[in-house]
Design an enzyme around this catalytic site. Structure first.
Site, mmCIF file in Angstrom:
data_model
loop_
_atom_site.group_PDB
_atom_site.id
_atom_site.type_symbol
_atom_site.label_atom_id
_atom_site.label_comp_id
_atom_site.label_asym_id
_atom_site.label_seq_id
_atom_site.Cartn_x
_atom_site.Cartn_y
_atom_site.Cartn_z
ATOM 1 N N GLY A 249 15.847 -19.701 20.193
ATOM 2 C CA GLY A 249 14.400 -19.784 20.319
ATOM 3 C C GLY A 249 13.864 -20.150 21.685
ATOM 4 N N PRO A 287 21.307 -18.882 21.045
ATOM 5 C CA PRO A 287 20.279 -18.316 21.918
ATOM 6 C C PRO A 287 20.339 -16.791 21.946
ATOM 7 C CG PRO A 287 22.061 -19.258 23.225
ATOM 8 C CD PRO A 287 22.404 -19.524 21.785
ATOM 9 N N GLY A 288 19.176 -16.164 21.926
ATOM 10 C CA GLY A 288 19.109 -14.708 22.057
ATOM 11 C C GLY A 288 18.362 -14.359 23.333
ATOM 12 N N ARG A 289 17.033 -14.404 23.232
ATOM 13 C CA ARG A 289 16.161 -14.030 24.348
ATOM 14 C C ARG A 289 16.529 -14.710 25.666
ATOM 15 N NH1 ARG A 289 10.837 -12.570 23.321
ATOM 16 N NH2 ARG A 289 11.083 -13.606 21.315
ATOM 17 N N TYR A 329 3.483 -7.689 19.030
ATOM 18 C CA TYR A 329 3.087 -9.102 19.178
ATOM 19 C C TYR A 329 2.011 -9.304 20.243
ATOM 20 C CZ TYR A 329 8.096 -9.321 17.764
ATOM 21 O OH TYR A 329 9.321 -9.134 17.189
ATOM 22 N N CYS A 356 1.229 8.974 19.597
ATOM 23 C CA CYS A 356 -0.087 9.194 19.004
ATOM 24 C C CYS A 356 -0.524 8.006 18.161
ATOM 25 C CB CYS A 356 -0.062 10.479 18.187
ATOM 26 S SG CYS A 356 0.362 11.870 19.237
ATOM 27 N N GLU A 357 -0.805 6.892 18.826
ATOM 28 C CA GLU A 357 -1.286 5.660 18.194
ATOM 29 C C GLU A 357 -2.071 4.917 19.270
ATOM 30 O OE1 GLU A 357 -0.254 3.838 15.263
ATOM 31 O OE2 GLU A 357 1.222 5.277 14.530
ATOM 32 N N TYR A 384 14.725 -7.815 22.806
ATOM 33 C CA TYR A 384 13.802 -7.292 21.799
ATOM 34 C C TYR A 384 13.046 -6.068 22.303
ATOM 35 C CZ TYR A 384 15.071 -11.715 19.713
ATOM 36 O OH TYR A 384 15.788 -12.757 19.203
HETATM 37 C C1 LIG Z 1 16.457 -14.446 16.192
HETATM 38 C C2 LIG Z 1 17.326 -15.596 15.893
HETATM 39 C C3 LIG Z 1 17.920 -16.320 16.929
HETATM 40 C C4 LIG Z 1 17.646 -16.034 18.382
HETATM 41 O O1 LIG Z 1 16.321 -16.277 18.711
HETATM 42 P P1 LIG Z 1 15.851 -16.206 20.231
HETATM 43 O O2 LIG Z 1 14.410 -16.561 20.175
HETATM 44 O O3 LIG Z 1 16.054 -14.806 20.691
HETATM 45 O O4 LIG Z 1 16.667 -17.190 21.002
HETATM 46 C C5 LIG Z 1 18.774 -17.346 16.594
HETATM 47 N N1 LIG Z 1 19.038 -17.660 15.302
HETATM 48 C C6 LIG Z 1 18.473 -16.985 14.279
HETATM 49 C C7 LIG Z 1 18.803 -17.371 12.896
HETATM 50 C C8 LIG Z 1 17.606 -15.934 14.540
HETATM 51 O O5 LIG Z 1 17.039 -15.276 13.524
#
Ligand SMILES: *Cc1c(COP(=O)(O)O)cnc(C)c1O
Length: 426
Positions: A249, A287-289, A329, A356-357, A384
């Site tokens: 997150g 962590p993702g983003r 978003y 076309c939106e 994303y």
């Molecule tokens: C999407 C998600 C993440 C990663 O979230 P980021 O905001 O990209 O860091 C981690 N854990 C779970 C369970 C998620 O659904």
């Protein structure tokens, strides 16, 4: 060659002699070679982002699990697998991807509210580390599936909804009572007792994930205290927990945002964990983003300039199927020219795609000096974007290039029409 000017907040993207580079590669040449729209990623940005987490957890028993839904391209996964990173997956397809990229299954955890029996079987057979279970019903199904395989137990953690407000976009808040994620705080002790009684399961830990693009440490601190209160209650009820997983997150800088650095955030959180006597537990983060978001740019070409009565439109060859975040978003991505064009008039445009939106926009009210045929770079496009890309309007998905120093590798060729028609029949 003149001195490079790094874009603020983008240490591996710089303008040299007026032209934008990702690490050592000029974007015009990459666009020329591979076409547009084109995603270009900096490998070093990803490694630096991972290193910030690794520094934050130095000397601790910690596992960093990259949440691959942010960007699940094999070439990106390989960078993290080679760096010893674990993975957080949310589907059987994502499991296949991380294994194909060389992941160690004992460093893979499986999140998500809707795992099917087939996905559970696939993950058990692969030998993943832990299932992050999101409901009582899922717990019982996982127990049944695990008992089909004699001698095997599924490691589980239960996702707790800590009911804290991450102060982000409502679509990416996940830890509030009204969200579909996790089990209620009040039910947690009873659910853990039940989990511990099931022969197919082995209770390993507890997890939470409160939302995405979080730019303050306060929501994390709040969630941490609530999770630790619960750990005390669960252990007092006789169920020991081996690991604590605080999800992902952490935000990135899209437009002057100032999220804490991963190591600084964890310094704060670890101080609280230590103070409450939990600093020696195994810790997991997802962590993702924050591991990929600012590694990527999307290069797009200006197709038409269309002056209007109320608005001027800059129509580009990338669209909401390539870059869905603005449409989904109302997200903001900086848009900058690949080559500066001082001679063109500075005009305020809505930068839009060919779909076309009316929702197909990439940026609104952007002042740009551009002409038809110029290329623009949409920044912060590592997370994303490609992972959410679709074939809407029968558009093939973009190509992706991974840059490392002066090397560029095509990690995904542009999708062809044949690729798109392959699964269809009359
Ligand atoms: C999407 C998600 C993440 C990663 O979230 P980021 O905001 O990209 O860091 C981690 N854990 C779970 C369970 C998620 O659904």
């Amino acid at each position: 060659m003149s001195k490079p000017h790094h874009l603020p907040g983008h240490p591996h993207i710089a303008r040299r002699d007026g032209e934008l580079h990702v690490e050592g590669r000029p974007l015009s040449a990459l666009a020329q070679e591979f076409g547009t729209p084109l995603f270009v990623y900096s490998r070093q940005w990803m490694l630096d982002a991972l290193a910030a987490y690794q520094r934050g957890f130095e000397g601790r028993d910690a596992m960093i699990c990259y949440a691959i839904k942010a960007n699940s391209s094999l070439g990106v996964l390989r960078v993290f697998a080679e760096a010893g990173c674990g993975f957080d997956i949310v589907s059987g397809g994502e499991l296949s991807r991380v294994l194909a990229a060389g992941a160690d299954p004992s460093r893979v955890i499986f999140s998500g509210v809707g795992k099917t029996r087939a996905e559970m079987r696939q993950a058990l057979e692969a030998g993943i580390a832990c299932f992050n279970v999101e409901s009582e019903a899922e717990l019982d199904v996982l127990d049944e599936v695990a008992r089909e395989q004699p001698g095997r137990r599924a490691g589980v953690s239960i996702r707790i909804n800590p009911n804290v407000d991450p102060k982000t976009h409502p679509y990416i808040s996940t830890g509030l009572k009204g969200n579909k994620f996790g089990v209620a705080h009040d039910r947690a002790v009873a659910i853990y007792r039940h989990a511990a009684s099931l022969a197919g399961l082995q209770v390993l830990g507890i997890d939470c994930h409160i939302g995405s693009q979080i730019t303050e440490s306060a929501p994390y601190l709040e969630a941490l205290e609530r999770v630790l209160d619960l750990v005390e209650a669960i252990e007092a009820a006789g169920v020991p927990l081996h690991h604590l997983d605080f999800g992902g997150g952490l935000g990135i800088d899209y437009n002057g945002d100032t999220p804490p650095a991963a190591d600084a955030l964890w310094k704060q959180l670890l101080a609280r964990l230590d103070a409450r006597g939990f600093g020696g537990r195994r810790l997991i983060v997802e962590p993702g983003r924050s591991l990929v978001g600012n590694a990527g740019v999307c290069v797009t070409e200006v197709l038409y300039l269309k002056p209007g009565e109320e608005k001027n439109f800059c129509i580009v060859d990338a669209a909401m199927n390539d870059l869905p975040r603005p449409a989904m978003y109302q997200a903001f991505h900086q848009i900058v020219p690949v080559v500066e064009r001082a001679a063109a008039a500075a005009v305020s445009y809505d930068v839009v795609g060919p779909i076309c939106e009316s929702g197909d926009w990439i940026g609104r009210d952007r002042t740009l000096q551009v002409a038809t045929g110029d290329r623009l770079a949409v920044l912060s496009a590592g997370a994303y974007c490609m992972a959410m890309a679709s074939n809407y309007n029968t558009r093939g998905r973009a190509a992706e290039v991974l840059v490392s120093g002066s090397h560029a590798t095509l990690i995904r060729r542009r999708e062809t029409l044949d690729d798109q028609l392959l699964a269809e029949r009359f």
